[in-house]
Enzyme design. Sequence first.
Site, mmCIF file in Angstrom:
data_model
loop_
_atom_site.group_PDB
_atom_site.id
_atom_site.type_symbol
_atom_site.label_atom_id
_atom_site.label_comp_id
_atom_site.label_asym_id
_atom_site.label_seq_id
_atom_site.Cartn_x
_atom_site.Cartn_y
_atom_site.Cartn_z
ATOM 1 N N VAL A 83 17.159 91.109 -9.320
ATOM 2 C CA VAL A 83 16.951 92.128 -8.295
ATOM 3 C C VAL A 83 15.601 92.013 -7.593
ATOM 4 C CG1 VAL A 83 18.499 93.803 -9.366
ATOM 5 C CG2 VAL A 83 16.084 93.755 -10.030
ATOM 6 N N TYR A 84 14.737 91.125 -8.016
ATOM 7 C CA TYR A 84 13.439 90.993 -7.353
ATOM 8 C C TYR A 84 13.646 90.441 -5.945
ATOM 9 C CZ TYR A 84 11.098 91.633 -11.898
ATOM 10 O OH TYR A 84 10.645 92.127 -13.100
ATOM 11 N N GLY A 85 13.266 91.258 -4.965
ATOM 12 C CA GLY A 85 13.490 90.851 -3.580
ATOM 13 C C GLY A 85 14.957 90.639 -3.272
ATOM 14 N N GLY A 87 17.064 89.088 -4.953
ATOM 15 C CA GLY A 87 17.406 87.701 -5.265
ATOM 16 C C GLY A 87 16.486 86.689 -4.637
#
Length: 338
Positions: free
Chosen positions: A52-54, A56
């Site tokens: 979920v960081y950015g 993907g």
Amino acid sequence: MQQRPLGRSGLAVSRLALGTMTWGRDTDPDDAAAQLKLYLDAGGTLIDTADVYGDGDAETVIGSLLDHLVPRDEVLIATKAGLGHSPHRRRDSSRGHLLRTLDASLRRLGTDYVDLWQLHGYDPHTPLEETMAALDHAVHTGRVRYVGVSNLAGWQTAQLATWQRAYPGRAPIVATQVEYSLLERGIEREVLPAAAALGLGVLPWSPLGRGVLTGKYRNGRPLDSRAATDHLAPFVQTYLEPRSSSIVEAVVTAAAGLGVEPLEVALAWIRDRPGVAAPILGARTAGQLQGALLSDDLTLPAEIAHALDDVSAVPVGYPEREGLTGPGAGGPPAADAY
């Protein structure tokens, strides 16, 4: 950089990890490349990210950098899964969701396996046996080498780790990733004792108290700081209060006496806490990361470490106190304690 075992597993990790939460959003690919090069040159090996960081993008940036900066087998990649995309379900550790997001992570990272795959939270809506069977399947199919958990309470950590140990052939839980710093020591009540008892290595996120332990917020909010951005200001605001300020002043005083920067003191303290394998450095820029990496050369004098322990200690009562202090510590309980 010193290598440490991750809990009681055979996986060795560098004692400082590289976080990538801002990659692809606040940190562009060029600065991410500069960060990775600095980290590798310092002897670092563990890169931490999440699906979920950015949305993907962080994994995509990592995958693009692995093509030309470092051979895949010379770094360890840790990613996470289990956060739901529906506003009605913040956690989703169902078999379908976990395995689907793992495959998507592998595509973005440009690799056929990750070294450490972590549940990103506790999902009360999915049966435990379904979630843990998905972890086993990921390991048995070669897509994952080791598994861990993140942001779980002490009883949840113990429940999942014990479940995996109960039957031969299940993939053991080897690590727990939790927020831990001089400003947030709540895990010492239950999570750390559970991790120690069950052989889990601890990977602290936000070891600098969401940036507050650098001392940058002592006189306001710099325009280039996280607290000055709309999406990260609430994240930092938690520690912009009087108790945190007194701890920051203690760190600043210790740093001045040692001739180093406050962030080096804060990182050296957390790095050498019992059970900690590798604090995760979440720098936004290469310059910030370079300063954080200097902490690898610092060992705090015992009297300074003890002073920081005292000023940042959290209240601990019954029954946690009994588990933390050990049998007989502080004398026997009063007769009416029963």
